[in-house]
Design an enzyme around this catalytic site. Structure first.
Site: not given
Length: 242
Positions: A11-12, A20, A45, A52, A102, A153, A194, A215-216
């Site tokens: 996603d990120h 942009r 997501h 995103h 998030t 999950e 996290g 992800g992040h």
């Protein structure tokens, strides 16, 4: 020795692109790199506000992902329609608030009522495996089992965000007990939110957890070491003794 499966959330990568309003970086390219580094699943997501991931991303990922594609989405008619059309391997229903940065907590399955049950039935009818993103709360886990989904999950964010050792241990215990309950009820148990190189190993050690979606921290680490190396570093930590 058992290896927990790694789902990489891209996603990120799309967040940086959307900042942009250009065509790069492409989350599809990131997904291909993640798979080449050993990811077992690609997770995205598709939010209602499209902050995103875009529909184009989802369509192209469905055509290019070689492992499994996991779509996180709200139980909202528009995104459910898209999910049923694209048909990812798995759909994970999540709560969604427009003002949140998030996903901040688990889905309220207990209070979900007919709307949630209808969303689950709709996805299953389309041949999509259904998972619910929930807090490690016994009532939510039991309600998930009653909906006859295949998986849950567990939200690991509270564990990850704990600021004291005692709080962290208490939250880890909640995840451990939740995973054990989910497995006893016949659910495949995953965890996510996290997780980083620094905090993932106690979660990996929980025997009932079969999969992590991260992800992040991987995307952030990739800025310094490259995407494939960031995935490989995380993957190396997902082994536990039987």
């Amino acid at each position: 020795m058992t290896r927990v499966r790694l789902g990489v959330n891209v996603d990120h990568v799309a967040t940086l692109r959307q900042a942009r309003g250009v065509r790069f970086p492409d989350p599809v390219a990131a997904a291909l790199l993640a798979e080449s580094a050993g990811a077992d699943q690609i997770t995205v997501h598709l939010r209602e506000d499209r902050r995103h991931i875009q529909e184009r991303d989802l369509r192209v990922l469905r055509e290019t992902v070689q492992t499994r594609l996991n779509l996180e989405c709200a139980a909202a008619d528009e995104v459910l329609s898209i999910a049923c059309k694209v048909r990812p391997d798995e759909a994970t229903l999540v709560p969604e608030l427009r003002e949140e940065l998030t996903t901040e907590g688990g889905l309220d399955v207990v209070g979900g009522g007919a709307r949630l049950a209808e969303a689950v039935a709709r996805l299953k009818e389309a041949g999509i495996m259904v998972s619910l993103f929930i807090d490690p709360d016994p009532a939510q886990i039991e309600a998930s089992a009653r909906l006859e989904v295949e998986a849950i999950e567990l939200h690991s964010g509270t564990y990850c965000d704990a600021t004291t050792a005692a709080a962290r241990e208490a939250e880890l215990t909640r995840v451990e007990e939740g995973a054990a309950l989910g497995a006893r009820l016949g659910l495949m148990v995953a965890a996510g939110h996290g997780l980083t190189l620094q905090n993932v190993e106690p979660i990996v050690a929980i025997p009932q957890i079969e999969e992590l979606n991260i992800g992040h921290s991987i995307v952030a680490r990739a800025l310094f070491v490259g995407f494939e190396e960031a995935v490989a570093e995380m993957r190396e930590l997902l082994f536990r003794d039987d």
